[in-house]
Write an enzyme that holds these catalytic residues in place. Structure first.
Site, PDB file in Angstrom:
ATOM      1  N   THR A   1       0.830  -1.210   0.000  1.00 26.97           N
ATOM      2  CA  THR A   1       0.000   0.000   0.000  1.00 26.97           C
ATOM      3  C   THR A   1       0.861   1.255   0.000  1.00 26.97           C
ATOM      4  O   THR A   1       1.990   1.246   0.517  1.00 26.97           O
ATOM      5  CB  THR A   1      -0.914  -0.007   1.253  1.00 26.97           C
ATOM      6  OG1 THR A   1      -1.433   1.307   1.452  1.00 26.97           O
ATOM      7  CG2 THR A   1      -0.157  -0.393   2.517  1.00 26.97           C
ATOM      8  N   ASP A   2       0.305   2.346  -0.531  1.00 28.32           N
ATOM      9  CA  ASP A   2       1.031   3.623  -0.480  1.00 28.32           C
ATOM     10  C   ASP A   2       1.169   4.128   0.960  1.00 28.32           C
ATOM     11  O   ASP A   2       1.958   5.037   1.223  1.00 28.32           O
ATOM     12  CB  ASP A   2       0.338   4.688  -1.354  1.00 28.32           C
ATOM     13  CG  ASP A   2      -1.097   4.991  -0.948  1.00 28.32           C
ATOM     14  OD1 ASP A   2      -1.632   4.339  -0.032  1.00 28.32           O
ATOM     15  OD2 ASP A   2      -1.689   5.914  -1.564  1.00 28.32           O
ATOM     16  N   GLU A   3       0.384   3.521   1.899  1.00 25.83           N
ATOM     17  CA  GLU A   3       0.430   4.008   3.281  1.00 25.83           C
ATOM     18  C   GLU A   3       1.785   3.746   3.941  1.00 25.83           C
ATOM     19  O   GLU A   3       2.091   4.339   4.979  1.00 25.83           O
ATOM     20  CB  GLU A   3      -0.714   3.398   4.101  1.00 25.83           C
ATOM     21  CG  GLU A   3      -2.056   3.779   3.497  1.00 25.83           C
ATOM     22  CD  GLU A   3      -3.276   3.471   4.357  1.00 25.83           C
ATOM     23  OE1 GLU A   3      -3.156   3.472   5.588  1.00 25.83           O
ATOM     24  OE2 GLU A   3      -4.348   3.241   3.770  1.00 25.83           O
TER      25      GLU A   3
ATOM     26  N   TYR B   1      -1.375  -0.457  11.192  1.00 28.08           N
ATOM     27  CA  TYR B   1      -1.611  -1.122   9.888  1.00 28.08           C
ATOM     28  C   TYR B   1      -0.460  -0.845   8.930  1.00 28.08           C
ATOM     29  O   TYR B   1       0.147  -1.774   8.382  1.00 28.08           O
ATOM     30  CB  TYR B   1      -2.939  -0.634   9.281  1.00 28.08           C
ATOM     31  CG  TYR B   1      -3.066  -0.937   7.799  1.00 28.08           C
ATOM     32  CD1 TYR B   1      -3.187  -2.243   7.340  1.00 28.08           C
ATOM     33  CD2 TYR B   1      -3.050   0.092   6.849  1.00 28.08           C
ATOM     34  CE1 TYR B   1      -3.287  -2.528   5.979  1.00 28.08           C
ATOM     35  CE2 TYR B   1      -3.157  -0.183   5.493  1.00 28.08           C
ATOM     36  CZ  TYR B   1      -3.266  -1.493   5.058  1.00 28.08           C
ATOM     37  OH  TYR B   1      -3.354  -1.768   3.717  1.00 28.08           O
TER      38      TYR B   1
ATOM     39  N   LYS C   1       2.409  -3.371   7.243  1.00 30.63           N
ATOM     40  CA  LYS C   1       2.583  -3.568   5.795  1.00 30.63           C
ATOM     41  C   LYS C   1       4.020  -3.233   5.375  1.00 30.63           C
ATOM     42  O   LYS C   1       4.614  -3.919   4.533  1.00 30.63           O
ATOM     43  CB  LYS C   1       1.585  -2.702   5.013  1.00 30.63           C
ATOM     44  CG  LYS C   1       0.133  -3.101   5.144  1.00 30.63           C
ATOM     45  CD  LYS C   1      -0.200  -4.481   4.581  1.00 30.63           C
ATOM     46  CE  LYS C   1      -0.145  -4.540   3.066  1.00 30.63           C
ATOM     47  NZ  LYS C   1      -0.591  -5.864   2.559  1.00 30.63           N
TER      48      LYS C   1
HETATM   49  P1  NAD Z   1      -9.986  -6.985   2.831  1.00 28.06           P
HETATM   50  O1  NAD Z   1      -9.915  -6.703   4.288  1.00 28.06           O
HETATM   51  O2  NAD Z   1     -11.248  -6.672   2.081  1.00 28.06           O
HETATM   52  O3  NAD Z   1      -9.685  -8.535   2.558  1.00 28.06           O
HETATM   53  C1  NAD Z   1      -8.676  -9.221   3.217  1.00 28.06           C
HETATM   54  C2  NAD Z   1      -8.867 -10.714   2.953  1.00 28.06           C
HETATM   55  O4  NAD Z   1      -7.781 -11.414   3.579  1.00 28.06           O
HETATM   56  C3  NAD Z   1     -10.161 -11.294   3.545  1.00 28.06           C
HETATM   57  O5  NAD Z   1     -10.777 -12.166   2.617  1.00 28.06           O
HETATM   58  C4  NAD Z   1      -9.690 -12.072   4.761  1.00 28.06           C
HETATM   59  O6  NAD Z   1     -10.518 -13.186   5.096  1.00 28.06           O
HETATM   60  C5  NAD Z   1      -8.301 -12.511   4.312  1.00 28.06           C
HETATM   61  N1  NAD Z   1      -7.401 -12.795   5.452  1.00 28.06           N
HETATM   62  C6  NAD Z   1      -7.183 -12.009   6.541  1.00 28.06           C
HETATM   63  N2  NAD Z   1      -6.301 -12.604   7.363  1.00 28.06           N
HETATM   64  C7  NAD Z   1      -5.942 -13.776   6.768  1.00 28.06           C
HETATM   65  C8  NAD Z   1      -5.048 -14.823   7.119  1.00 28.06           C
HETATM   66  N3  NAD Z   1      -4.365 -14.796   8.282  1.00 28.06           N
HETATM   67  N4  NAD Z   1      -4.897 -15.855   6.268  1.00 28.06           N
HETATM   68  C9  NAD Z   1      -5.610 -15.912   5.099  1.00 28.06           C
HETATM   69  N5  NAD Z   1      -6.482 -14.963   4.731  1.00 28.06           N
HETATM   70  C10 NAD Z   1      -6.640 -13.900   5.547  1.00 28.06           C
HETATM   71  O7  NAD Z   1      -8.744  -6.237   2.198  1.00 28.06           O
HETATM   72  P2  NAD Z   1      -8.578  -5.497   0.780  1.00 28.06           P
HETATM   73  O8  NAD Z   1      -9.044  -4.102   0.907  1.00 28.06           O
HETATM   74  O9  NAD Z   1      -9.091  -6.373  -0.292  1.00 28.06           O
HETATM   75  O10 NAD Z   1      -6.981  -5.440   0.684  1.00 28.06           O
HETATM   76  C11 NAD Z   1      -6.250  -6.523   0.114  1.00 28.06           C
HETATM   77  C12 NAD Z   1      -4.781  -6.198   0.166  1.00 28.06           C
HETATM   78  O11 NAD Z   1      -4.524  -5.004  -0.563  1.00 28.06           O
HETATM   79  C13 NAD Z   1      -4.241  -5.958   1.576  1.00 28.06           C
HETATM   80  O12 NAD Z   1      -2.972  -6.561   1.667  1.00 28.06           O
HETATM   81  C14 NAD Z   1      -4.134  -4.449   1.680  1.00 28.06           C
HETATM   82  O13 NAD Z   1      -3.090  -4.079   2.545  1.00 28.06           O
HETATM   83  C15 NAD Z   1      -3.818  -4.063   0.239  1.00 28.06           C
HETATM   84  N6  NAD Z   1      -4.267  -2.742  -0.192  1.00 28.06           N
HETATM   85  C16 NAD Z   1      -5.549  -2.349  -0.012  1.00 28.06           C
HETATM   86  C17 NAD Z   1      -5.966  -1.099  -0.485  1.00 28.06           C
HETATM   87  C18 NAD Z   1      -7.394  -0.653  -0.359  1.00 28.06           C
HETATM   88  O14 NAD Z   1      -7.714   0.486  -0.719  1.00 28.06           O
HETATM   89  N7  NAD Z   1      -8.317  -1.487   0.107  1.00 28.06           N
HETATM   90  C19 NAD Z   1      -5.055  -0.256  -1.123  1.00 28.06           C
HETATM   91  C20 NAD Z   1      -3.722  -0.694  -1.287  1.00 28.06           C
HETATM   92  C21 NAD Z   1      -3.349  -1.936  -0.824  1.00 28.06           C
HETATM   93  P1  TYD Z   2     -10.527   4.321   4.768  1.00 33.16           P
HETATM   94  O1  TYD Z   2     -11.551   3.927   3.758  1.00 33.16           O
HETATM   95  O2  TYD Z   2     -10.576   3.696   6.121  1.00 33.16           O
HETATM   96  O3  TYD Z   2      -9.107   4.107   4.071  1.00 33.16           O
HETATM   97  P2  TYD Z   2      -7.621   4.600   4.551  1.00 33.16           P
HETATM   98  O4  TYD Z   2      -7.672   4.958   5.978  1.00 33.16           O
HETATM   99  O5  TYD Z   2      -6.813   3.372   4.306  1.00 33.16           O
HETATM  100  O6  TYD Z   2      -7.268   5.733   3.657  1.00 33.16           O
HETATM  101  O7  TYD Z   2     -10.621   5.895   4.970  1.00 33.16           O
HETATM  102  C1  TYD Z   2     -10.479   6.791   3.888  1.00 33.16           C
HETATM  103  C2  TYD Z   2     -10.551   8.197   4.442  1.00 33.16           C
HETATM  104  O8  TYD Z   2     -11.863   8.450   4.957  1.00 33.16           O
HETATM  105  C3  TYD Z   2      -9.604   8.436   5.605  1.00 33.16           C
HETATM  106  O9  TYD Z   2      -9.077   9.768   5.498  1.00 33.16           O
HETATM  107  C4  TYD Z   2     -10.485   8.323   6.830  1.00 33.16           C
HETATM  108  C5  TYD Z   2     -11.829   8.804   6.331  1.00 33.16           C
HETATM  109  N1  TYD Z   2     -13.019   8.191   6.975  1.00 33.16           N
HETATM  110  C6  TYD Z   2     -14.041   9.009   7.485  1.00 33.16           C
HETATM  111  O10 TYD Z   2     -13.983  10.255   7.421  1.00 33.16           O
HETATM  112  N2  TYD Z   2     -15.117   8.406   8.064  1.00 33.16           N
HETATM  113  C7  TYD Z   2     -15.224   7.058   8.166  1.00 33.16           C
HETATM  114  O11 TYD Z   2     -16.245   6.557   8.736  1.00 33.16           O
HETATM  115  C8  TYD Z   2     -14.191   6.247   7.618  1.00 33.16           C
HETATM  116  C9  TYD Z   2     -14.269   4.743   7.699  1.00 33.16           C
HETATM  117  C10 TYD Z   2     -13.114   6.851   7.032  1.00 33.16           C
END
Ligand code: NAD
Ligand code: TYD
Length: 339
Positions: free
Chosen positions: A125-127, A153, A157
């Protein structure tokens, strides 16, 4: 190729499974997922009908389960999406994030070392870069930006990324890493900003915006992220990191107002609530490397992607109604009541 998608029952992993089934009929896809609160087999119900797909329930942080899967399946590629992914949960309880995101990744890497692998791809992630100030719109994250994490988090990562790089250098694991900005689209769990706001608005509930809503995120439609990962696992250079993002920066309040507008709901549903601890101000990706080296560009503009996403939540009420009627209620009360 036999591709194991860990975390494939979650948001991005699930979308990636469908991306592969649609674009690579020659590959066999296995989803390996623990099915935590964020994992949902209903997300994979159409994939289950394909002869090119198989689901295995397993934990990436359980060595015996991971080794058994490697022994039995002999995967060519691992794409590791499995993670605890929600910043707010990591602030409440960091330990599970360390177990899954760090130990889990290290066990997958050990399995690659023991059994062999053609490619290990870490979905990061970019985070991991921390945040950028709001008053410097000229600054972007490049692959050379220092790691500078803010939340448990992002720290977990970043730790996983360092392990991937160490295993590549020390044991020659053929690994790549992608660092993507915020995704949105179908199957997004309703604890995250965009699905939470869509669902609350549909239910005429208050939309809890943290602080003043001025924090900026760089939004990418999930299918564009899937296309980037697909390019990296096939054409990306081993040992490299690729940033993925679409120059789609929006403040949170802009995003929330856009959703209300699409749904024809009133802005008085918005409620400003106590800010997130350590809240990152701005994320913004410079995607020059993946664009020039691999020819990736995002296809979906935010205005179109957000309409498609709202439409998906309107068309798939049963998917999210089941979620919000379960354990999610306790989570919501804990996080938002008296905030
Ligand atoms: P999510 O929380 O929707 O899904 C995570 C999945 O991983 C779930 O299906 C969960 O059951 C599974 N999981 C959790 N712990 C596990 C374990 N110990 N063993 C096997 N499976 C397990 O997450 P997401 O938003 O789809 O993110 C997926 C990946 O992408 C993550 O690694 C996250 O850091 C990365 N990512 C997410 C975003 C975003 O905007 N959502 C952006 C950049 C990177
Ligand atoms: P989120 O979807 O949790 O992603 P990330 O924290 O990984 O960027 O949140 C996106 C942005 O929205 C973040 O600046 C926090 C804000 N946010 C709210 O203002 N209210 C909410 O209820 C949530 C879940 C997030």
């Amino acid at each position: 190729m036999k591709i194991v998608v860990t975390g494939g029952a979650g948001f991005i992993g699930g979308n990636f499974v469908y991306f592969l089934l649609k674009n690579h009929a020659e590959d066999f896809i296995i989803c390996y997922d623990k099915l935590t609160y964020a994992g949902n087999l209903e997300t994979l119900s159409d994939a289950m009908k394909s002869k090119n797909f198989k689901f295995i329930k397993g934990d990436i942080a359980n060595r015996d389960e991971v080794y058994k899967m490697f022994e039995e399946e002999k995967p060519d590629v691992i794409v590791n999406f499995a993670a605890e992914s929600h910043v707010d949960r990591s602030i409440e309880d960091p330990e599970l994030f360390l177990r899954t995101n760090i130990i889990g990744t290290s066990i997958l890497l050990d399995a690659c070392k023991k059994f062999g692998i053609k490619r290990f791809h870490q979905v990061s992630t970019d985070e991991v870069y921390g945040d950028l100030p709001l008053d410097r719109p000229d600054l972007f994250f490049t692959e050379k930006t220092n790691l500078h994490t803010s939340s448990p988090y992002s720290a977990s990562k970043a730790s996983a990324d360092l392990l991937v790089q160490a295993y590549h250098r020390t044991y020659k694991i053929p690994a790549t890493i992608s660092r993507c900005s915020n995704n949105y689209g179908p199957y997004h769990f309703p604890e995250k900003l965009i699905p939470l706001m869509i669902i609350n608005a549909l239910n005429n509930k208050k939309l809890p915006v943290y602080g003043k809503g001025i924090n900026v995120r760089d939004w990418l439609y999930v299918e564009d992220h899937c296309a980037a990962i697909d390019l990296i696992i096939r054409n990306g250079k081993v040992g490299e990191i690729y940033n993925v993002g679409g120059h789609n920066e929006k403040t949170n309040i802009e995003v929330v107002k856009t959703i209300l507008k699409i749904l024809g709901k009133d802005e008085n549903l918005i409620e400003f609530v106590t800010d997130r601890k350590g809240h990152d101000q701005r994320y913004a990706i410079d995607p020059t490397k993946i664009s020039t080296e691999l020819g990736w560009t995002p296809k979906t503009k935010f205005d179109d992607g957000i309409k498609k996403t709202v439409d998906w939540y309107l068309q798939n009420k049963s998917w999210w109604e089941k979620i919000i009627s379960g354990e999610y209620k306790n989570y919501y009360a804990k996080m938002y009541d008296n905030r």
